[in-house]
Design a protein around this motif. Sequence first.
Motif, PDB file in Angstrom:
ATOM      1  N   GLU A 138      45.653-102.100  39.083  1.00 24.42           N
ATOM      2  CA  GLU A 138      44.809-100.910  39.104  1.00 24.42           C
ATOM      3  C   GLU A 138      45.432 -99.713  38.382  1.00 24.42           C
ATOM      4  O   GLU A 138      44.733 -99.016  37.641  1.00 24.42           O
ATOM      5  CB  GLU A 138      44.458-100.543  40.546  1.00 24.42           C
ATOM      6  N   PRO A 139      46.743 -99.408  38.575  1.00 25.20           N
ATOM      7  CA  PRO A 139      47.313 -98.259  37.853  1.00 25.20           C
ATOM      8  C   PRO A 139      47.250 -98.428  36.337  1.00 25.20           C
ATOM      9  O   PRO A 139      47.055 -97.445  35.613  1.00 25.20           O
ATOM     10  CB  PRO A 139      48.759 -98.218  38.351  1.00 25.20           C
ATOM     11  N   ILE A 140      47.423 -99.658  35.843  1.00 20.88           N
ATOM     12  CA  ILE A 140      47.327 -99.887  34.399  1.00 20.88           C
ATOM     13  C   ILE A 140      45.892 -99.678  33.925  1.00 20.88           C
ATOM     14  O   ILE A 140      45.644 -99.054  32.883  1.00 20.88           O
ATOM     15  CB  ILE A 140      47.829-101.298  34.050  1.00 20.88           C
ATOM     16  N   GLU A 141      44.933-100.176  34.687  1.00 20.78           N
ATOM     17  CA  GLU A 141      43.528 -99.998  34.308  1.00 20.78           C
ATOM     18  C   GLU A 141      43.126 -98.529  34.359  1.00 20.78           C
ATOM     19  O   GLU A 141      42.384 -98.042  33.495  1.00 20.78           O
ATOM     20  CB  GLU A 141      42.643-100.842  35.219  1.00 20.78           C
ATOM     21  N   ALA A 142      43.624 -97.807  35.375  1.00 17.52           N
ATOM     22  CA  ALA A 142      43.303 -96.382  35.480  1.00 17.52           C
ATOM     23  C   ALA A 142      43.918 -95.592  34.328  1.00 17.52           C
ATOM     24  O   ALA A 142      43.343 -94.600  33.854  1.00 17.52           O
ATOM     25  CB  ALA A 142      43.796 -95.838  36.817  1.00 17.52           C
ATOM     26  N   TYR A 143      45.075 -96.038  33.857  1.00 16.37           N
ATOM     27  CA  TYR A 143      45.746 -95.327  32.769  1.00 16.37           C
ATOM     28  C   TYR A 143      44.917 -95.338  31.481  1.00 16.37           C
ATOM     29  O   TYR A 143      45.003 -94.407  30.673  1.00 16.37           O
ATOM     30  CB  TYR A 143      47.115 -95.951  32.506  1.00 16.37           C
ATOM     31  N   ALA A 144      44.087 -96.364  31.323  1.00  9.47           N
ATOM     32  CA  ALA A 144      43.311 -96.499  30.093  1.00  9.47           C
ATOM     33  C   ALA A 144      42.402 -95.298  29.843  1.00  9.47           C
ATOM     34  O   ALA A 144      42.102 -94.970  28.688  1.00  9.47           O
ATOM     35  CB  ALA A 144      42.486 -97.786  30.138  1.00  9.47           C
ATOM     36  N   SER A 145      41.976 -94.616  30.891  1.00  7.58           N
ATOM     37  CA  SER A 145      41.084 -93.461  30.727  1.00  7.58           C
ATOM     38  C   SER A 145      41.789 -92.136  31.009  1.00  7.58           C
ATOM     39  O   SER A 145      41.127 -91.112  31.183  1.00  7.58           O
ATOM     40  CB  SER A 145      39.871 -93.601  31.656  1.00  7.58           C
ATOM     41  N   SER A 146      43.106 -92.150  31.036  1.00 14.41           N
ATOM     42  CA  SER A 146      43.856 -90.926  31.358  1.00 14.41           C
ATOM     43  C   SER A 146      44.008 -90.027  30.129  1.00 14.41           C
ATOM     44  O   SER A 146      43.909 -90.477  28.976  1.00 14.41           O
ATOM     45  CB  SER A 146      45.238 -91.284  31.890  1.00 14.41           C
ATOM     46  N   GLN A 147      44.291 -88.750  30.387  1.00 16.31           N
ATOM     47  CA  GLN A 147      44.571 -87.810  29.307  1.00 16.31           C
ATOM     48  C   GLN A 147      45.820 -88.229  28.538  1.00 16.31           C
ATOM     49  O   GLN A 147      45.893 -88.086  27.315  1.00 16.31           O
ATOM     50  CB  GLN A 147      44.760 -86.400  29.884  1.00 16.31           C
ATOM     51  N   ASP A 148      46.814 -88.746  29.260  1.00 14.44           N
ATOM     52  CA  ASP A 148      48.073 -89.098  28.618  1.00 14.44           C
ATOM     53  C   ASP A 148      47.915 -90.248  27.623  1.00 14.44           C
ATOM     54  O   ASP A 148      48.594 -90.285  26.590  1.00 14.44           O
ATOM     55  CB  ASP A 148      49.121 -89.461  29.678  1.00 14.44           C
ATOM     56  N   ARG A 149      47.035 -91.197  27.938  1.00 11.59           N
ATOM     57  CA  ARG A 149      46.821 -92.285  26.973  1.00 11.59           C
ATOM     58  C   ARG A 149      46.248 -91.730  25.680  1.00 11.59           C
ATOM     59  O   ARG A 149      46.688 -92.095  24.579  1.00 11.59           O
ATOM     60  CB  ARG A 149      45.891 -93.347  27.542  1.00 11.59           C
ATOM     61  N   HIS A 150      45.286 -90.845  25.777  1.00  9.44           N
ATOM     62  CA  HIS A 150      44.701 -90.241  24.572  1.00  9.44           C
ATOM     63  C   HIS A 150      45.734 -89.388  23.837  1.00  9.44           C
ATOM     64  O   HIS A 150      45.787 -89.388  22.599  1.00  9.44           O
ATOM     65  CB  HIS A 150      43.476 -89.408  24.947  1.00  9.44           C
ATOM     66  N   GLU A 151      46.577 -88.679  24.596  1.00 13.02           N
ATOM     67  CA  GLU A 151      47.620 -87.865  23.985  1.00 13.02           C
ATOM     68  C   GLU A 151      48.631 -88.743  23.256  1.00 13.02           C
ATOM     69  O   GLU A 151      49.080 -88.416  22.149  1.00 13.02           O
ATOM     70  CB  GLU A 151      48.328 -87.021  25.050  1.00 13.02           C
ATOM     71  N   GLY A 152      48.988 -89.869  23.851  1.00 16.59           N
ATOM     72  CA  GLY A 152      49.940 -90.771  23.215  1.00 16.59           C
ATOM     73  C   GLY A 152      49.418 -91.306  21.889  1.00 16.59           C
ATOM     74  O   GLY A 152      50.157 -91.372  20.894  1.00 16.59           O
ATOM     75  N   ARG A 153      48.157 -91.687  21.870  1.00 16.82           N
ATOM     76  CA  ARG A 153      47.547 -92.199  20.629  1.00 16.82           C
ATOM     77  C   ARG A 153      47.479 -91.101  19.560  1.00 16.82           C
ATOM     78  O   ARG A 153      47.752 -91.348  18.384  1.00 16.82           O
ATOM     79  CB  ARG A 153      46.158 -92.746  20.919  1.00 16.82           C
ATOM     80  N   ALA A 154      47.126 -89.890  19.995  1.00 18.55           N
ATOM     81  CA  ALA A 154      47.036 -88.780  19.043  1.00 18.55           C
ATOM     82  C   ALA A 154      48.407 -88.413  18.490  1.00 18.55           C
ATOM     83  O   ALA A 154      48.555 -88.182  17.281  1.00 18.55           O
ATOM     84  CB  ALA A 154      46.399 -87.568  19.727  1.00 18.55           C
ATOM     85  N   ALA A 155      49.417 -88.372  19.366  1.00 15.75           N
ATOM     86  CA  ALA A 155      50.769 -88.027  18.927  1.00 15.75           C
ATOM     87  C   ALA A 155      51.304 -89.057  17.942  1.00 15.75           C
ATOM     88  O   ALA A 155      51.967 -88.712  16.955  1.00 15.75           O
ATOM     89  CB  ALA A 155      51.689 -87.915  20.143  1.00 15.75           C
ATOM     90  N   PHE A 156      51.017 -90.335  18.213  1.00 18.94           N
ATOM     91  CA  PHE A 156      51.468 -91.387  17.301  1.00 18.94           C
ATOM     92  C   PHE A 156      50.802 -91.230  15.933  1.00 18.94           C
ATOM     93  O   PHE A 156      51.462 -91.325  14.891  1.00 18.94           O
ATOM     94  CB  PHE A 156      51.140 -92.756  17.896  1.00 18.94           C
ATOM     95  N   ALA A 157      49.507 -90.980  15.939  1.00 19.68           N
ATOM     96  CA  ALA A 157      48.780 -90.843  14.677  1.00 19.68           C
ATOM     97  C   ALA A 157      49.233 -89.612  13.892  1.00 19.68           C
ATOM     98  O   ALA A 157      49.288 -89.640  12.655  1.00 19.68           O
ATOM     99  CB  ALA A 157      47.277 -90.771  14.948  1.00 19.68           C
ATOM    100  N   GLU A 158      49.585 -88.552  14.616  1.00 19.16           N
ATOM    101  CA  GLU A 158      49.973 -87.303  13.971  1.00 19.16           C
ATOM    102  C   GLU A 158      51.475 -87.198  13.744  1.00 19.16           C
ATOM    103  O   GLU A 158      51.974 -86.177  13.265  1.00 19.16           O
ATOM    104  CB  GLU A 158      49.489 -86.127  14.823  1.00 19.16           C
ATOM    105  N   LYS A 159      52.214 -88.258  14.128  1.00 21.36           N
ATOM    106  CA  LYS A 159      53.673 -88.323  13.935  1.00 21.36           C
ATOM    107  C   LYS A 159      54.380 -87.123  14.556  1.00 21.36           C
ATOM    108  O   LYS A 159      55.193 -86.445  13.935  1.00 21.36           O
ATOM    109  CB  LYS A 159      54.014 -88.434  12.449  1.00 21.36           C
ATOM    110  N   ARG A 160      54.048 -86.870  15.825  1.00 19.40           N
ATOM    111  CA  ARG A 160      54.674 -85.770  16.565  1.00 19.40           C
ATOM    112  C   ARG A 160      55.057 -86.252  17.953  1.00 19.40           C
ATOM    113  O   ARG A 160      54.644 -87.335  18.398  1.00 19.40           O
ATOM    114  CB  ARG A 160      53.715 -84.590  16.693  1.00 19.40           C
ATOM    115  N   ALA A 161      55.866 -85.459  18.649  1.00 16.07           N
ATOM    116  CA  ALA A 161      56.248 -85.804  20.019  1.00 16.07           C
ATOM    117  C   ALA A 161      55.059 -85.578  20.937  1.00 16.07           C
ATOM    118  O   ALA A 161      54.338 -84.563  20.827  1.00 16.07           O
ATOM    119  CB  ALA A 161      57.417 -84.936  20.472  1.00 16.07           C
ATOM    120  N   ALA A 162      54.827 -86.510  21.838  1.00 15.39           N
ATOM    121  CA  ALA A 162      53.716 -86.377  22.775  1.00 15.39           C
ATOM    122  C   ALA A 162      54.019 -85.303  23.813  1.00 15.39           C
ATOM    123  O   ALA A 162      55.162 -85.104  24.223  1.00 15.39           O
ATOM    124  CB  ALA A 162      53.464 -87.707  23.486  1.00 15.39           C
TER     125      ALA A 162
END
Length: 258
Positions: free
Chosen positions: A229-253
């Motif tokens: 459940e915690p892994i499934e809940a993480y899929a819709s978290s703000q941090d997951r979106h932030e991690g993807r954005a930081a990776f794409a923008e080559k910056r620290a999350a």
Amino acid sequence: MSSGILFETDGHVARVTLDRPKALNSIDPEMDQALFESWTEINTNPDIWVAVLGATGEKAFCAGANVSGGAEGDGRRMALGGGLTGVGGPMLTLRKPLVAAVQGYAIGGGFELAMCADIIVAADNAQFGIPETKVGIIGEAGIMHRAIRQLPHHIAMALILTGDRIDAAQAERYGLVNGVVPYEKLLETAMSWADRIASASPLAVQAAKDAVLSRAGWPLEVALATRYEPIEAYASSQDRHEGRAAFAEKRAAQWSGR
């Protein structure tokens, strides 16, 4: 906080300190209650991402349960370590990562409390032992069950059957601790571990800990087939979106823990 425990926060890191050095930081009922309060605060406070468990004084991390005042029989004792060990009462599961900074004697319940941590850093003067058989006292066998799971079989059995101790160098060689440092560097090293953990996504870290520990004793095929459940809940978290954005923008999350 109740007697015998210091609790403080430094950014996203909580520090829990056993503070009865004259009694070798042995745990009495008041400390058990204070530890329970500490773990509860860590679990429920979203701004705490990792915890460090340490102790005051160079001589001992913790000499186990304090029985000199009859604490074992006064009817007040909850599970040792505020519920973290699950010995003597219901087990409390700490959802956040825990780093233990161990110096001097870590024996009996103190050794067990250290083994509840996810990361263990030992001072070069640390000694780990299971004295029950040597002193002729056998109660609940939680420490033995943990030792046989965290140490090589024959090393654990030797500790259990003889009551002898191993030192910090041996503990590192057997994979019990993550590193050995001079006592003067112990807290600094433990905090460095905590900072490294806190630099990762806190929700991902908590989900990973839950998944690993909840299926540690199960066959691999069961662990792989389990939905967490915690892994499934993480899929819709703000941090997951932030991690993807930081990776794409080559910056620290910039994690929020939400």
